[in-house]
Scaffold this motif. Structure first.
Motif, PDB file in Angstrom:
ATOM      1  N   ASP A  97      10.785  46.123 -51.226  1.00 56.45           N
ATOM      2  CA  ASP A  97      10.802  47.501 -51.834  1.00 56.45           C
ATOM      3  C   ASP A  97      10.499  48.718 -50.549  1.00 56.45           C
ATOM      4  O   ASP A  97      10.643  48.128 -49.475  1.00 56.45           O
ATOM      5  CB  ASP A  97       9.429  47.648 -52.697  1.00 56.45           C
ATOM      6  CG  ASP A  97       8.117  47.548 -52.281  1.00 56.45           C
ATOM      7  OD1 ASP A  97       7.809  48.582 -51.467  1.00 56.45           O
ATOM      8  OD2 ASP A  97       7.457  46.630 -52.339  1.00 56.45           O
ATOM      9  N   ILE A  98      10.661  49.640 -51.043  1.00 56.89           N
ATOM     10  CA  ILE A  98      10.824  50.725 -50.148  1.00 56.89           C
ATOM     11  C   ILE A  98       9.659  50.873 -49.175  1.00 56.89           C
ATOM     12  O   ILE A  98       9.854  50.801 -47.996  1.00 56.89           O
ATOM     13  CB  ILE A  98      10.847  52.241 -50.822  1.00 56.89           C
ATOM     14  CG1 ILE A  98      12.137  52.198 -51.857  1.00 56.89           C
ATOM     15  CG2 ILE A  98      11.019  53.197 -49.515  1.00 56.89           C
ATOM     16  CD1 ILE A  98      11.991  53.697 -52.503  1.00 56.89           C
ATOM     17  N   ARG A  99       8.547  50.740 -49.798  1.00 50.01           N
ATOM     18  CA  ARG A  99       7.296  50.991 -48.647  1.00 50.01           C
ATOM     19  C   ARG A  99       7.057  49.646 -48.078  1.00 50.01           C
ATOM     20  O   ARG A  99       6.678  49.657 -46.806  1.00 50.01           O
ATOM     21  CB  ARG A  99       5.955  51.427 -49.688  1.00 50.01           C
ATOM     22  CG  ARG A  99       6.395  52.595 -50.606  1.00 50.01           C
ATOM     23  CD  ARG A  99       6.865  54.002 -49.742  1.00 50.01           C
ATOM     24  NE  ARG A  99       7.219  54.903 -50.832  1.00 50.01           N
ATOM     25  CZ  ARG A  99       7.742  56.015 -50.518  1.00 50.01           C
ATOM     26  NH1 ARG A  99       8.321  56.205 -49.254  1.00 50.01           N
ATOM     27  NH2 ARG A  99       8.140  56.886 -51.557  1.00 50.01           N
ATOM     28  N   ALA A 100       7.087  48.694 -48.797  1.00 52.20           N
ATOM     29  CA  ALA A 100       6.893  47.543 -47.935  1.00 52.20           C
ATOM     30  C   ALA A 100       8.117  47.260 -46.615  1.00 52.20           C
ATOM     31  O   ALA A 100       7.785  46.815 -45.582  1.00 52.20           O
ATOM     32  CB  ALA A 100       7.061  46.176 -48.656  1.00 52.20           C
ATOM     33  N   GLY A 101       9.313  47.838 -47.080  1.00 55.01           N
ATOM     34  CA  GLY A 101      10.351  47.698 -46.071  1.00 55.01           C
ATOM     35  C   GLY A 101      10.119  48.525 -45.027  1.00 55.01           C
ATOM     36  O   GLY A 101      10.279  48.104 -43.802  1.00 55.01           O
ATOM     37  N   VAL A 102       9.521  49.721 -44.836  1.00 47.97           N
ATOM     38  CA  VAL A 102       9.072  50.414 -43.642  1.00 47.97           C
ATOM     39  C   VAL A 102       7.747  50.027 -43.223  1.00 47.97           C
ATOM     40  O   VAL A 102       7.562  50.022 -42.089  1.00 47.97           O
ATOM     41  CB  VAL A 102       8.823  52.145 -44.236  1.00 47.97           C
ATOM     42  CG1 VAL A 102       8.149  52.830 -43.073  1.00 47.97           C
ATOM     43  CG2 VAL A 102      10.123  52.615 -44.734  1.00 47.97           C
ATOM     44  N   SER A 103       6.783  49.198 -43.874  1.00 48.63           N
ATOM     45  CA  SER A 103       5.719  48.633 -43.450  1.00 48.63           C
ATOM     46  C   SER A 103       6.291  47.539 -42.262  1.00 48.63           C
ATOM     47  O   SER A 103       5.595  47.515 -41.164  1.00 48.63           O
ATOM     48  CB  SER A 103       4.808  48.185 -44.352  1.00 48.63           C
ATOM     49  OG  SER A 103       4.434  49.096 -45.308  1.00 48.63           O
ATOM     50  N   LEU A 104       7.257  46.660 -42.948  1.00 54.79           N
ATOM     51  CA  LEU A 104       7.867  45.880 -41.902  1.00 54.79           C
ATOM     52  C   LEU A 104       8.569  46.397 -40.772  1.00 54.79           C
ATOM     53  O   LEU A 104       8.393  45.552 -39.543  1.00 54.79           O
ATOM     54  CB  LEU A 104       8.709  45.055 -42.748  1.00 54.79           C
ATOM     55  CG  LEU A 104       7.925  44.006 -44.002  1.00 54.79           C
ATOM     56  CD1 LEU A 104       9.064  43.357 -44.958  1.00 54.79           C
ATOM     57  CD2 LEU A 104       7.017  43.096 -43.325  1.00 54.79           C
ATOM     58  N   LEU A 105       9.182  47.426 -40.995  1.00 53.93           N
ATOM     59  CA  LEU A 105       9.886  47.818 -39.766  1.00 53.93           C
ATOM     60  C   LEU A 105       8.911  48.442 -38.714  1.00 53.93           C
ATOM     61  O   LEU A 105       9.157  48.296 -37.560  1.00 53.93           O
ATOM     62  CB  LEU A 105      10.496  49.304 -40.429  1.00 53.93           C
ATOM     63  CG  LEU A 105      11.539  50.125 -39.465  1.00 53.93           C
ATOM     64  CD1 LEU A 105      12.368  49.383 -38.544  1.00 53.93           C
ATOM     65  CD2 LEU A 105      12.050  51.263 -40.162  1.00 53.93           C
ATOM     66  N   ILE A 106       7.615  49.094 -39.043  1.00 51.89           N
ATOM     67  CA  ILE A 106       6.748  49.367 -38.300  1.00 51.89           C
ATOM     68  C   ILE A 106       6.274  48.203 -37.374  1.00 51.89           C
ATOM     69  O   ILE A 106       5.743  48.072 -36.230  1.00 51.89           O
ATOM     70  CB  ILE A 106       5.372  50.068 -38.966  1.00 51.89           C
ATOM     71  CG1 ILE A 106       6.023  51.711 -39.650  1.00 51.89           C
ATOM     72  CG2 ILE A 106       4.230  50.292 -38.373  1.00 51.89           C
ATOM     73  CD1 ILE A 106       4.990  52.414 -40.164  1.00 51.89           C
ATOM     74  N   ALA A 107       5.836  47.234 -38.128  1.00 50.55           N
ATOM     75  CA  ALA A 107       5.522  45.830 -37.766  1.00 50.55           C
ATOM     76  C   ALA A 107       6.333  45.167 -36.634  1.00 50.55           C
ATOM     77  O   ALA A 107       5.860  44.758 -35.451  1.00 50.55           O
ATOM     78  CB  ALA A 107       5.175  44.746 -38.772  1.00 50.55           C
ATOM     79  N   ALA A 108       7.710  45.407 -37.088  1.00 46.53           N
ATOM     80  CA  ALA A 108       8.799  44.874 -36.190  1.00 46.53           C
ATOM     81  C   ALA A 108       8.755  45.678 -34.732  1.00 46.53           C
ATOM     82  O   ALA A 108       9.069  45.170 -33.847  1.00 46.53           O
ATOM     83  CB  ALA A 108      10.267  44.950 -36.794  1.00 46.53           C
ATOM     84  N   LEU A 109       8.789  47.073 -34.747  1.00 44.07           N
ATOM     85  CA  LEU A 109       8.771  47.839 -33.644  1.00 44.07           C
ATOM     86  C   LEU A 109       7.369  47.861 -32.752  1.00 44.07           C
ATOM     87  O   LEU A 109       7.659  48.031 -31.552  1.00 44.07           O
ATOM     88  CB  LEU A 109       8.834  49.442 -34.250  1.00 44.07           C
ATOM     89  CG  LEU A 109       9.935  49.811 -34.733  1.00 44.07           C
ATOM     90  CD1 LEU A 109       9.830  51.048 -35.450  1.00 44.07           C
ATOM     91  CD2 LEU A 109      11.047  50.166 -33.489  1.00 44.07           C
ATOM     92  N   SER A 110       6.393  47.197 -33.391  1.00 43.18           N
ATOM     93  CA  SER A 110       5.087  46.876 -32.249  1.00 43.18           C
ATOM     94  C   SER A 110       5.312  45.520 -32.078  1.00 43.18           C
ATOM     95  O   SER A 110       4.478  45.317 -31.178  1.00 43.18           O
ATOM     96  CB  SER A 110       4.071  47.062 -33.306  1.00 43.18           C
ATOM     97  OG  SER A 110       3.691  46.232 -34.069  1.00 43.18           O
ATOM     98  N   ALA A 111       6.160  44.736 -32.460  1.00 43.50           N
ATOM     99  CA  ALA A 111       6.142  43.106 -32.264  1.00 43.50           C
ATOM    100  C   ALA A 111       6.814  42.798 -30.891  1.00 43.50           C
ATOM    101  O   ALA A 111       7.700  43.566 -30.489  1.00 43.50           O
ATOM    102  CB  ALA A 111       6.599  42.417 -33.437  1.00 43.50           C
ATOM    103  N   SER A 112       6.449  41.710 -30.342  1.00 43.13           N
ATOM    104  CA  SER A 112       7.398  41.240 -29.140  1.00 43.13           C
ATOM    105  C   SER A 112       8.652  40.342 -29.520  1.00 43.13           C
ATOM    106  O   SER A 112       8.480  39.822 -30.770  1.00 43.13           O
ATOM    107  CB  SER A 112       6.670  40.262 -28.301  1.00 43.13           C
ATOM    108  OG  SER A 112       6.239  39.251 -28.993  1.00 43.13           O
ATOM    109  N   GLY A 113       9.687  40.700 -29.005  1.00 39.94           N
ATOM    110  CA  GLY A 113      10.910  39.973 -29.267  1.00 39.94           C
ATOM    111  C   GLY A 113      11.584  40.796 -30.212  1.00 39.94           C
ATOM    112  O   GLY A 113      11.537  42.046 -30.414  1.00 39.94           O
TER     113      GLY A 113
END
Length: 434
Positions: free
Chosen positions: A387-403
């Motif tokens: 959904d919209i908000r979970a999608g952006v949450s995962l985007l934030i997680a991805a920007l902080s993640a390694s790889g």
């Protein structure tokens, strides 16, 4: 279908301007149908859901004129209600949950309407009872055609009344208010939602000639008038985007300034992020977040684990619970996230667990997050946006993640966030739409 490819682990830096508020736009754009006179609206976000709604009111016969970036003039002097009976309307309205907001204005001004079952996020049950019960109390008669999945509504005699809403629904309150402003007599709405977006709607309607008192409280009184005029309105910045950017800065250890935030209308949002240990400064109407190596979650005064729960305004908005949850994964300490209002909104945590987060999903409403304190970086994976908000949450997680991470189904993110990858790239993010 598009995919975001994200190379994470980079610190970002710079200024970002939040878009106009999505949830306000769906109400304000619908309200233009209440008057035959021109209405000019500024700071409209260029996002899928809002653009679909503007297209829909154009199909109804409203004249839509784009004046510049985010600014439109609407003139609803020649509305064709017969369009509501067409297959084209049925398809478009069924694909857009915001289409339900057209009901109040159309019923108030034209006395009849049709509505297919609306679409939207799959985040749990989102009842339309509050809307429909409110219209019925005002005198509307409903007929559901099960073969066509279509509601037919007759509202030729709307009369003001007293009503107690079964839930403080923002869209429900807005829809009932828009129906009541042209009803005969006085309408009193108790347990009304009082979000800033609803306050904005009421103030705009009052400028158009409506008589609404109690704005900002949970008791609204509306004296019906015979017609409304034109006005000019500027929408608030999107508080959900502002909260998302605060979370992004913390997770990526970035120095970010969020411009033109209307801090006076953010309620408890900044304070809630501060409880996770996130530092911020108010500089005029801007929020400055310094680069932070670590942040520590507060406990309650007796030392017990902090609980963050959503609640109707002035409580913490449910749309930011997903962001808070993600940010807590790299904090020092633990927090219990309680998503009271939607029972399917926390299911995206399985993706965060795959990335290395320590989260216990207690039940559909509660998740216990044990912060990693940056001792272990999240790792990039392939995932899908539910959904919209979970999608952006995962985007934030991805920007902080390694790889490298890949997020599919990003059309969900586009529904609520305007040119998100372009604005993140300007801060230094490595993100590509494929």
């Amino acid at each position: 279908m598009s995919v975001f490819k994200i190379k994470g682990g980079k610190k970002l830096k710079g200024e970002i301007i939040p878009q106009g508020a999505k949830n306000e736009a769906l109400q304000i754009v619908s309200a233009v149908l209440l008057s035959s006179e021109p209405i000019t609206i500024h700071n409209i976000p260029d996002i899928v859901d809002v653009n679909k709604l503007i297209e829909l009111i154009g199909d109804l016969g409203c004249k839509v004129e784009k004046l510049g970036t985010g600014s439109y003039r609407f003139a609803a002097s020649n509305i064709d209600t017969n369009f509501l009976e067409t297959e084209q309307y049925r398809k478009k309205a069924a694909a857009l949950r915001g289409s339900v907001m057209l009901l109040g204005p159309i019923l108030a001004r034209f006395g009849k309407a049709s509505l297919p079952k609306p679409g939207g996020d799959k985040i749990g049950r989102r009842r339309l009872d509050t809307h429909f019960l409110g219209f019925q109390k005002l005198g509307a008669k409903f007929n559901f055609d099960s073969s066509e999945h279509l509601f037919h509504i007759d509202a030729s005699e709307l009369k003001g009344c007293y009503m107690l809403l079964d839930e403080a629904s923002v869209t429900g309150t807005a829809n009932i208010v828009m129906a009541a402003v042209l009803a005969k007599g006085t309408t009193t709405i108790y347990n009304a939602a009082c979000e800033p977006y609803l306050q904005q709607l009421c103030m705009m309607l009052n400028r158009m000639g409506a008589k609404i008192s109690g704005v900002g409280s949970n008791l609204l009184t509306i004296e019906g008038v015979t017609k409304l005029g034109g006005t000019e309105h500027t929408m608030l910045p999107d508080m959900i985007e502002i909260g998302s950017f605060i979370g992004l800065a913390a997770m990526t250890q970035s120095e970010i300034t969020i411009k033109n935030c209307r801090i006076d209308m953010l309620g408890v949002i900044p304070e809630t992020f501060k409880r996770l240990g996130i530092k911020m400064e108010f500089r005029g109407d801007d929020i400055y977040i310094p680069s932070q190596e670590r942040y520590e979650i507060e406990t309650f005064i007796d030392g017990s684990i902090l609980t963050i729960a959503d609640a109707p305004w002035p409580g913490f908005t449910p749309d930011l619970v997903s962001i808070i949850l993600v940010v807590a994964t790299q904090a020092k300490g633990s927090v219990l996230i309680h998503q009271k209002m939607f029972e399917s909104r926390l299911f995206f945590v399985d993706k965060l667990i795959d990335m290395g987060a320590q989260i216990i999903l207690c039940d559909p409403h509660r998740a216990n997050v044990i912060g990693l304190e940056r001792k272990q970086q999240l790792k990039g994976i392939k995932m899908s946006s539910p959904d919209i908000r979970a999608g952006v949450s995962l985007l934030i997680a991805a920007l902080s993640a390694s790889g490298t991470s890949e997020i599919s189904n990003i059309e969900q993110i586009d529904r609520g966030y305007q040119n998100i990858e372009g604005r993140l790239k300007a801060l230094g993010a490595e993100i590509e739409r494929v």
